[in-house]
Design an enzyme around this catalytic site. Structure first.
Site, PDB file in Angstrom:
ATOM      1  NE  ARG A   1      -4.164  -0.870   2.318  1.00 38.36           N
ATOM      2  CZ  ARG A   1      -5.056  -0.842   3.285  1.00 38.36           C
ATOM      3  NH1 ARG A   1      -4.913  -0.036   4.303  1.00 38.36           N
ATOM      4  NH2 ARG A   1      -6.083  -1.643   3.227  1.00 38.36           N
TER       5      ARG A   1
ATOM      6  NE  ARG B   1      -1.927   5.332   6.931  1.00 42.87           N
ATOM      7  CZ  ARG B   1      -3.119   4.779   6.728  1.00 42.87           C
ATOM      8  NH1 ARG B   1      -3.881   5.167   5.732  1.00 42.87           N
ATOM      9  NH2 ARG B   1      -3.547   3.826   7.523  1.00 42.87           N
TER      10      ARG B   1
ATOM     11  NE  ARG C   1      -3.035  -0.564  11.112  1.00 44.84           N
ATOM     12  CZ  ARG C   1      -2.897  -0.392   9.791  1.00 44.84           C
ATOM     13  NH1 ARG C   1      -1.706  -0.402   9.241  1.00 44.84           N
ATOM     14  NH2 ARG C   1      -3.942  -0.213   9.048  1.00 44.84           N
TER      15      ARG C   1
HETATM   16  P1  ADP Z   1      -6.856   0.439   9.702  1.00 44.81           P
HETATM   17  O1  ADP Z   1      -6.157   0.521   8.407  1.00 44.81           O
HETATM   18  O2  ADP Z   1      -6.174  -0.249  10.830  1.00 44.81           O
HETATM   19  O3  ADP Z   1      -8.295   0.109   9.565  1.00 44.81           O
HETATM   20  P2  ADP Z   1      -7.546   3.108  10.309  1.00 44.81           P
HETATM   21  O4  ADP Z   1      -7.102   3.994   9.221  1.00 44.81           O
HETATM   22  O5  ADP Z   1      -8.976   2.745  10.405  1.00 44.81           O
HETATM   23  O6  ADP Z   1      -6.644   1.845  10.278  1.00 44.81           O
HETATM   24  O7  ADP Z   1      -7.095   3.713  11.713  1.00 44.81           O
HETATM   25  C1  ADP Z   1      -5.792   4.141  11.936  1.00 44.81           C
HETATM   26  C2  ADP Z   1      -5.528   4.277  13.421  1.00 44.81           C
HETATM   27  O8  ADP Z   1      -6.460   5.192  14.000  1.00 44.81           O
HETATM   28  C3  ADP Z   1      -5.711   3.000  14.222  1.00 44.81           C
HETATM   29  O9  ADP Z   1      -4.559   2.189  14.193  1.00 44.81           O
HETATM   30  C4  ADP Z   1      -5.990   3.555  15.615  1.00 44.81           C
HETATM   31  O10 ADP Z   1      -4.809   4.020  16.233  1.00 44.81           O
HETATM   32  C5  ADP Z   1      -6.843   4.768  15.299  1.00 44.81           C
HETATM   33  N1  ADP Z   1      -8.282   4.420  15.295  1.00 44.81           N
HETATM   34  C6  ADP Z   1      -9.131   4.422  14.238  1.00 44.81           C
HETATM   35  N2  ADP Z   1     -10.375   4.068  14.599  1.00 44.81           N
HETATM   36  C7  ADP Z   1     -10.320   3.825  15.924  1.00 44.81           C
HETATM   37  C8  ADP Z   1     -11.276   3.416  16.902  1.00 44.81           C
HETATM   38  N3  ADP Z   1     -12.559   3.165  16.579  1.00 44.81           N
HETATM   39  N4  ADP Z   1     -10.860   3.281  18.192  1.00 44.81           N
HETATM   40  C9  ADP Z   1      -9.594   3.537  18.539  1.00 44.81           C
HETATM   41  N5  ADP Z   1      -8.634   3.903  17.674  1.00 44.81           N
HETATM   42  C10 ADP Z   1      -8.983   4.065  16.383  1.00 44.81           C
END
Ligand code: ADP
Ligand code: ZN
Length: 219
Positions: free
Chosen positions: A127, A160, A171
């Site tokens: 990505r 990123r 994650r």
């Molecule tokens: P992913 O690609 O893991 O789905 P996101 O772009 O949705 O990642 O989220 C990036 C980061 O933002 C997460 O790793 C977390 O740190 C934070 N984050 C996003 N949504 C939440 C949530 N609902 N609760 C807690 N942290 C969140």
């Protein structure tokens, strides 16, 4: 209508969610995007979230829930929304039910996209994100026309911090810890929809989106 997207980071739920939101004229709300926007604008919230995000940890519930609540109060959410990345904990799920209840709404569907972890690790490694507009590319399945440059805005593409392999593993671990609780929450509510995703990235997300739209139409 409110649709919640479950599924691991890298499962393609973001791409599927955007298609579904556009087709069904629902708002698309991504808590990850909201956090990144705050980070970019150097808000207090952004500063608070950064240390967690860089490590692939969850931002504390209190902060996240408040941010989502503000977002749900916007005008464009009137018809409903596709929620991408929220809830991620049992506490968030319960508070979402409460927030929607206050709006005389509920979660109508929880879409669980199931992809094997090995495949996810590979997908995320491929990505690239645009520094300027946030658009996401996959160097194998969905490359930009010109290497390293965003098709949409000409911005610079980069990997990123949270897409680096060691962070991705964390994650996925964080995801696994709460996934079952969330799946059970929505199974009990009778709104869980399981989608098995296959191989090719672009195709997968699109297919999942169309499958879900078909299901909703016939419901
Ligand atoms: P992913 O690609 O893991 O789905 P996101 O772009 O949705 O990642 O989220 C990036 C980061 O933002 C997460 O790793 C977390 O740190 C934070 N984050 C996003 N949504 C939440 C949530 N609902 N609760 C807690 N942290 C969140
Ligand atoms: Zn761009």
């Amino acid at each position: 209508m409110f649709i919640v997207l479950l599924g691991a980071p890298g499962s393609g739920k973001g791409t599927a969610g955007k298609i579904i939101a556009e087709d069904l004229k629902l708002a698309h709300i991504s808590t990850g995007d909201l956090f990144r926007e705050n980070l970019k604008n150097e808000t207090e919230l952004g500063k608070e979230a950064k240390e967690y995000m860089d490590k692939g940890e969850l931002v504390p519930d209190k902060v996240t829930i408040k941010m989502l609540k503000d977002r749900l109060n916007s005008d464009d959410v009137e018809n409903g929304a596709v929620l991408d990345g929220f809830p991620r904990t049992g506490v968030q799920a319960v508070s979402l039910d409460k927030m929607l209840g206050e709006m005389n709404a509920k979660v109508d569907m929880a879409l669980n996209i199931d992809v094997p972890f090995e495949e996810i690790v590979e997908r995320i490694a491929n990505r690239r994100s645009c520094k300027n507009c946030g658009e996401i590319y996959n160097v194998v399945f969905n490359p930009p026309k010109q290497e390293g440059i965003c098709d949409k805005c000409g911005g610079e593409l980069y990997q990123r911090e949270d897409q680096k392999p060691e962070v991705v593993e964390n994650r996925l671990k964080v995801y696994s810890e709460t996934a079952e609780e969330l799946i059970n929450h929505y199974k009990n509510a009778g709104v869980l929809y399981d989608a098995k995703a296959g191989d090719a990235v672009g195709k997968t997300s699109y297919d999942v989106a169309k499958e879900v739209e078909e299901y909703i139409k016939n419901k």
